[in-house]
Design an enzyme around this catalytic site. Sequence first.
Site, PDB file in Angstrom:
ATOM      1  N   PRO A   2     -15.657   6.382 -36.506  1.00 50.74           N
ATOM      2  CG  PRO A   2     -17.574   5.616 -37.487  1.00 50.74           C
ATOM      3  CD  PRO A   2     -16.328   5.130 -36.862  1.00 50.74           C
ATOM      4  CD  GLU A   3     -13.401   8.838 -31.113  1.00 59.99           C
ATOM      5  OE1 GLU A   3     -13.616   9.492 -30.085  1.00 59.99           O
ATOM      6  OE2 GLU A   3     -12.259   8.521 -31.484  1.00 59.99           O
TER       7      GLU A   3
END
Length: 272
Positions: A2-3
């Site tokens: 997850p960015e």
Amino acid sequence: MPELPEVETTRRGLIPWMRGATIADLVVREPRLRWPIPADLAVRLRGRVVTDLTRRGKYLIVSLDKGALIVHLGMSGSLRVVGPEVPPGPSEPFDLVLAGASPMAVRMRDPRRFGALLFSEDPLHHPLIAPLGPEPLEAGFDGAYLRARGRGRTIAIRDLLLNGHIVAGIGNIYANEALFEAGIHPGRAAGRISADRYEVLAQAVIAVLSRAVEAGGTTLKDFAGSDGRPGYFQLQLRVYGREGRPCPRCATPIARLSGGGRSGYYCLKCQR
DNA sequence: AAGTTGACCTGAGGGC
DNA sequence: TGCCCTCAGGTCAACT
């Protein structure tokens, strides 16, 4: 996983379920995340009302009528909405159970346990949040800012972008994609990039992140939004994970930067 | 001070 | 089929 775009996708999916809801319970099955889930957290949370759900970099901030939860998804984390009857699988460290006519839970999945669930009375001044750089999709982030932070430094520009204390929320996928779009070699020293090129880079970061948010994030392996559906930005990736495949601009095979930590992908003809 | 490396974990995929 | 090695979307702490 997850960015910024994946965390933002998660946030948007959870808002309708969480905002205004009362917390019935916190069920912890595995407290050993990046930092241990505080032992007294369930007691503190019962009866609290969720007033808002916001994001700072890759952190989700669940504001409560008193204090806030800070959630980080680490490398492999995701949050999903489940009904109370759905049995938890392995690698699902906790459920945040919300009260209501039809009770449901926000369930964390995090096989690698690099994620975090913390409580703070004042989350914006929490030691993990306070030092973060500007949000790339808000005012305060532009080429002049990036250039000022990179001035005189020999660090690779990709590593500058990956430093959350410089700019928040950019991870390895989007750093590589933005550098391709800007035509800048990921290993170029941050101090050796012109003002003009920094402006192009900042705009590329904004464009890539915006498109990824629109697409619901990138699902390489296991990212899912709060409804369990994948993101679709992987279909738009131009260099990340595409070693040996043709550059979309000039057809030269995409190269991979190895050695020292995480890998970088770039076109050795288009990116200088 | 800035830059580099190791550490924390699990699971998937490739090579043999 | 199975074992071993490498690698992965993050980021802090401890080195040089």
